[in-house]
Design a protein around this motif. Sequence first.
Motif, PDB file in Angstrom:
ATOM      1  N   VAL A 143       0.779  -1.031  -0.198  1.00  0.00           N
ATOM      2  CA  VAL A 143      -0.130   0.282  -0.152  1.00  0.00           C
ATOM      3  C   VAL A 143       1.166   1.018   0.219  1.00  0.00           C
ATOM      4  N   VAL A 144       0.716   1.608  -0.996  1.00  0.00           N
ATOM      5  CA  VAL A 144       2.063   3.314  -1.507  1.00  0.00           C
ATOM      6  C   VAL A 144       1.292   3.923  -0.132  1.00  0.00           C
ATOM      7  N   THR A 145       1.966   5.078   0.498  1.00  0.00           N
ATOM      8  CA  THR A 145       1.418   6.038   1.618  1.00  0.00           C
ATOM      9  C   THR A 145       2.816   6.929   1.198  1.00  0.00           C
ATOM     10  N   ALA A 146       2.624   7.685   2.287  1.00  0.00           N
ATOM     11  CA  ALA A 146       3.672   9.105   2.589  1.00  0.00           C
ATOM     12  C   ALA A 146       4.995   8.539   2.513  1.00  0.00           C
ATOM     13  N   MET A 147       5.830   9.465   2.718  1.00  0.00           N
ATOM     14  CA  MET A 147       6.910   9.436   3.259  1.00  0.00           C
ATOM     15  C   MET A 147       7.482   8.460   4.293  1.00  0.00           C
ATOM     16  N   PRO A 148       8.232   7.554   4.061  1.00  0.00           N
ATOM     17  CA  PRO A 148       8.005   7.195   5.844  1.00  0.00           C
ATOM     18  C   PRO A 148       7.964   8.634   7.333  1.00  0.00           C
ATOM     19  N   GLU A 149       8.279   8.959   6.990  1.00  0.00           N
ATOM     20  CA  GLU A 149       8.818   9.909   8.494  1.00  0.00           C
ATOM     21  C   GLU A 149       7.305  10.655   8.273  1.00  0.00           C
ATOM     22  N   ASP A 150       6.225  10.865   7.294  1.00  0.00           N
ATOM     23  CA  ASP A 150       5.083  11.342   7.400  1.00  0.00           C
ATOM     24  C   ASP A 150       4.029   9.840   7.539  1.00  0.00           C
ATOM     25  N   THR A 151       4.070   8.755   7.560  1.00  0.00           N
ATOM     26  CA  THR A 151       3.111   7.589   6.938  1.00  0.00           C
ATOM     27  C   THR A 151       2.485   7.978   8.817  1.00  0.00           C
ATOM     28  N   ASN A 164       9.752   0.823   0.758  1.00  0.00           N
ATOM     29  CA  ASN A 164       8.076   0.617   1.474  1.00  0.00           C
ATOM     30  C   ASN A 164       8.304   0.478   2.376  1.00  0.00           C
ATOM     31  N   LEU A 165       8.514   1.767   3.529  1.00  0.00           N
ATOM     32  CA  LEU A 165       9.133   0.821   4.381  1.00  0.00           C
ATOM     33  C   LEU A 165       7.706   0.503   5.486  1.00  0.00           C
TER      34      LEU A 165
END
Length: 259
Positions: free
Chosen positions: A92-100, A148-149
């Motif tokens: 599931v593509v989301t925001a950058m890792p620091e913004d998830t 894709n953290l």
Amino acid sequence: MQRFDGRVALVTAAAQGIGAAVARRIAAEGGSVIVTDLQEDKVAELAAELGDRALAVRVDVTSRADLDAAVAAGVERFGRLDLLVNNAGACVVTAMPEDTTAEEWHRQLDLTLVSAAQSIQAALPHLLKTRGNVVTISSVNGLAAFGNLEYSAAKAGQLAMTQNFAARFGSSGVRFNVVAPGTIRTPNWDNQPDALDRLAKLYPLGRVGEPEDIAAAVAFLGSDDAAWITGHTLPVEGGVLTGPSALDLTPKGPFRKEQ
């Protein structure tokens, strides 16, 4: 005698791609298959293709009730359960890792990790009776940093989960293993026609994988050929974990090494 004669497997996310290839491979080797997916029409078509030894069940893998019902329906139809193939999951593509957000983390973990644990819980009483086994489809993302953290963390969690189940139930004769694919040519890539050609250059074997490559590994680990293998992760990844392909590093034209 084929490796799955008289045996029954349940495959999650079997409507297409890896799941469908696994179901076809098990059926081709004599097994009966419970094929499950949210895409009810597609698993019904697959079951019709495989014939009397297949049963299609609509399942939302995030629902324990759906999983319990699918196992019950399969055991009622075939009388037993020998193999669970945990194939469900999605990147599931989301925001950058620091913004998830927390919600995005939960969505990915529920779909990929928690669903696998709940599938095992639903199947386990029957696997204990048959001394069966579980094969979970993870990813090289669970073994190395490919981006894709949240997805990678969920896939890594599957490895730890498998080792713990293997240690807990080894004395009962139930085995738990993982197949970790690299890039596989599935319908998920249909809207990116050039991506697989680009990715193939990263693989020492010069190509991305096919669903049948993974199905072959699952058939091995799910059969008695792997009777003394448990808690193991088998990468099926064309060599990408060894590093990127050396093809682009090969000297072009005349080459002389100075002493």
